[in-house]
Every structure is written in structure tokens, then in C-alpha cells.
Design a protein around this motif. Sequence first.
Motif, PDB file in Angstrom:
ATOM      1  N   ASP A   1      -1.054  -1.549  -4.269  1.00 44.99           N
ATOM      2  CA  ASP A   1      -1.436  -2.093  -2.966  1.00 44.99           C
ATOM      3  C   ASP A   1      -2.671  -2.953  -3.170  1.00 44.99           C
ATOM      4  O   ASP A   1      -3.388  -2.811  -4.158  1.00 44.99           O
ATOM      5  N   SER A   2      -2.928  -3.810  -2.209  1.00 47.80           N
ATOM      6  CA  SER A   2      -4.107  -4.666  -2.280  1.00 47.80           C
ATOM      7  C   SER A   2      -5.358  -3.849  -1.956  1.00 47.80           C
ATOM      8  O   SER A   2      -5.269  -2.777  -1.340  1.00 47.80           O
ATOM      9  N   PRO A   3      -6.520  -4.339  -2.337  1.00 53.09           N
ATOM     10  CA  PRO A   3      -7.754  -3.645  -1.949  1.00 53.09           C
ATOM     11  C   PRO A   3      -7.850  -3.459  -0.431  1.00 53.09           C
ATOM     12  O   PRO A   3      -8.230  -2.392   0.051  1.00 53.09           O
ATOM     13  N   ARG A   4      -7.463  -4.477   0.312  1.00 55.18           N
ATOM     14  CA  ARG A   4      -7.502  -4.365   1.781  1.00 55.18           C
ATOM     15  C   ARG A   4      -6.518  -3.307   2.279  1.00 55.18           C
ATOM     16  O   ARG A   4      -6.815  -2.540   3.192  1.00 55.18           O
ATOM     17  N   GLY A   5      -5.340  -3.289   1.679  1.00 57.22           N
ATOM     18  CA  GLY A   5      -4.338  -2.298   2.057  1.00 57.22           C
ATOM     19  C   GLY A   5      -4.818  -0.876   1.807  1.00 57.22           C
ATOM     20  O   GLY A   5      -4.616   0.013   2.630  1.00 57.22           O
ATOM     21  N   VAL A   6      -5.467  -0.675   0.680  1.00 56.99           N
ATOM     22  CA  VAL A   6      -6.011   0.652   0.354  1.00 56.99           C
ATOM     23  C   VAL A   6      -7.095   1.027   1.348  1.00 56.99           C
ATOM     24  O   VAL A   6      -7.145   2.145   1.848  1.00 56.99           O
ATOM     25  N   ARG A   7      -7.953   0.086   1.650  1.00 59.33           N
ATOM     26  CA  ARG A   7      -9.033   0.351   2.604  1.00 59.33           C
ATOM     27  C   ARG A   7      -8.456   0.686   3.989  1.00 59.33           C
ATOM     28  O   ARG A   7      -8.887   1.639   4.632  1.00 59.33           O
ATOM     29  N   CYS A   8      -7.484  -0.081   4.454  1.00 58.99           N
ATOM     30  CA  CYS A   8      -6.885   0.164   5.768  1.00 58.99           C
ATOM     31  C   CYS A   8      -6.130   1.488   5.803  1.00 58.99           C
ATOM     32  O   CYS A   8      -6.175   2.202   6.804  1.00 58.99           O
ATOM     33  N   ALA A   9      -5.440   1.822   4.739  1.00 55.65           N
ATOM     34  CA  ALA A   9      -4.711   3.090   4.679  1.00 55.65           C
ATOM     35  C   ALA A   9      -5.677   4.268   4.750  1.00 55.65           C
ATOM     36  O   ALA A   9      -5.352   5.298   5.343  1.00 55.65           O
ATOM     37  N   ARG A  10      -6.824   4.105   4.181  1.00 54.54           N
ATOM     38  CA  ARG A  10      -7.825   5.188   4.200  1.00 54.54           C
ATOM     39  C   ARG A  10      -8.332   5.409   5.619  1.00 54.54           C
ATOM     40  O   ARG A  10      -8.599   6.528   6.023  1.00 54.54           O
ATOM     41  N   ARG A  11      -8.457   4.333   6.387  1.00 49.77           N
ATOM     42  CA  ARG A  11      -8.942   4.442   7.771  1.00 49.77           C
ATOM     43  C   ARG A  11      -7.876   4.985   8.713  1.00 49.77           C
ATOM     44  O   ARG A  11      -8.188   5.589   9.708  1.00 49.77           O
TER      45      ARG A  11
END
Length: 61
Positions: free
Chosen positions: A48-58
Motif C-alpha cells: 500500500d502507499s504511505p498515504r494508504g497506510v496512514r489512512c488505514a491506521r486512522r
Amino acid sequence: MNELRLQRALKLLTESSASARLISDIALEVGFSDVSHFNRLFRARFGDSPRGVRCARRDPS
């Protein structure tokens, strides 16, 4: 070497205190001078993209 930098980036991206930081700043902090290269390596390593990982965490759903 890239593995260690990517693991550090993943940790920084998923820390709650890092949500206000730019992904490009995190990439530079862990040693990537080219953000596009960082994004490609990150996606290849973690799926996943860095943004995708960050959004999934939220969004735990």
C-alpha cells in the motif's frame, strides 16, 4: 539499508503523533531524497502507499 529506512517510515507513519507531518518530510527524515522513489519502494514492500497506510491506521473499520 532500504528495509531499515522503510521500517522506520512505517513506524513514523503509524504513530498517532505523526498524523500532522507530511509524508515527504517523513521520507526525507528516514533518508530518501526522492519522494517518488520512496513511494514506489514503500508500496512494493508493504502493499500500500504511505498515504494508504496512514489512512488505514486512522480508520479501523
